[in-house]
Scaffold this active site. Structure first.
Site, PDB file in Angstrom:
ATOM      1  CD  GLU A 175      -2.692   1.422   2.480  1.00 55.62           C
ATOM      2  OE1 GLU A 175      -2.465   0.683   3.460  1.00 55.62           O
ATOM      3  OE2 GLU A 175      -3.583   2.277   2.473  1.00 55.62           O
ATOM      4  CE  LYS A 217      -5.944   0.128   1.912  1.00 60.12           C
ATOM      5  NZ  LYS A 217      -6.611  -0.481   3.083  1.00 60.12           N
TER       6      LYS A 217
END
Ligand code: 13P
Length: 336
Positions: A175, A217
């Site tokens: 992420e 992400k």
């Protein structure tokens, strides 16, 4: 490898997305402060129990990201949260980074830590039932930032984390979050997101990470929160898809978005627009924290009598985002 790839696919199964409930003790305190609830081990447990026992949640939610404290906790009836998720068919995940720390030599920038002892921690989390993990790096725009050095340092750490996860049979979610803080425009966010993803995929390849057993992400491409000119959902959807198509390899099974401070309505309508536009091969889904939980937190306010209302609020947001997976969400579906 096959199990990893299957778990990655299951997390982005059509109509489903991930609930991020991995707020660190510091972050959940901020969320509780906003509803005047004291953050204690017990109130955090009660709140997470409310979320995880929401009736029908598994229809829309494939997996939940937990925090270290939460993966060890149990519901009032004695079943562990992991047992509750397993029984519902929801995949338990775990946040494993230890936070963004100032990066030496790069004023104003951070590198996310947590590699030391990670092999041993992943082994324990696997025994506790975690089947996927999350590591978040933060990138700030403005005043000459981000620098290539900070993007590379974060990408390198994420690649080493991802390799350790796959060794442990745990699907890594990488992420990189380009923060909304600042007054930069849409183009600046697109450029920073593209540069961050380019170096990330170079580092993942260099670390021999299996791209089919991993999820990305990432932020949507949006102007800074204090930018003079904000952007329409169409502009955001087009810029985000253009950026992702240019940088994310086709083997990646799914890209999931964080909400990063967007309103819950925007998080849904923008995802919906992107899935209407299409033009990419991966599943395009959500892994929202605030955008799934905000109405639920506001309905609960620490009151046991409000648990059903809080659960209904979470189920509603999860359903709206599930519809956004197929581009069939409509704002008229929202309560007046
Ligand atoms: P938000 O959707 O609130 O940004 O949280 C997602 C997340 O997991 C941040 O790391």
């Amino acid at each position: 490898m096959t199990d990893l790839r299957q778990t990655a696919k299951d997390l982005v199964a059509p109509g489903k997305g991930v609930l991020a409930a991995d707020e660190s003790t510091g972050t959940i305190k901020k969320r509780f402060d906003s509803i005047q609830v004291e953050s204690t081990e017990q109130t955090r447990r009660q709140y997470r129990e409310l979320l995880f026992t929401t009736p029908g949640l598994a229809e829309y939610i494939s997996g939940v990201i937990l925090f270290d404290e939460t993966i060890r906790q149990s519901a009032a009836d004695g079943s562990t949260f992991v047992q509750i998720m397993d029984a519902a068919g929801i995949i338990p995940g775990i946040k494993v980074d230890t936070g963004a720390k100032p990066l030496a030599g790069f004023p104003g920038e951070t590198v996310t830590e947590g590699l030391d002892g990670l092999r041993e921690r992943l082994s324990e989390y696997g025994q506790l039932g975690a089947r996927f993990a999350k590591w978040r790096a933060t990138i700030l725009i403005g005043g000459g930032l981000p620098t290539p050095g900070a993007m590379r340092a974060n990408a390198h750490a994420m690649a080493r984390y991802a390799a350790l996860c796959q060794e442990a049979g745990i699907v890594p979610i990488v992420e990189p979050e380009i923060l909304m803080d600042g007054s930069h425009d849409l183009a600046a966010c697109e450029a920073a997101t593209a540069a961050t993803l380019q170096v990330l995929y170079l580092e993942l390849a260099a670390a021999r990470v299996d791209l089919a057993g991993l999820l990305l992400k990432v932020n949507m491409v949006v102007p800074g929160a204090s930018a003079q000119v904000q952007a329409t959902d169409d502009e955001i959807a087009e810029a985000t898809i253009r950026c992702l198509v240019a940088t994310v390899p086709d083997q990646v099974p799914g890209v999931v978005f964080l909400s990063g401070g967007m309103s819950d309505g925007h998080a849904t309508s923008r995802l919906n627009r992107m899935n209407q536009l299409g033009g990419f091969l991966w599943q395009l889904s959500f892994s929202y924290g605030r955008a799934l939980q905000a109405p639920s937190l506001a309905a609960w306010r620490g009151d046991p009598a409000k648990v059903p209302a809080a659960q209904a609020a979470l189920a509603h947001r999860a359903k709206m985002n599930s519809l956004a997976r197929s581009g069939t969400y409509d704002p008229t579906m929202e309560p007046a």
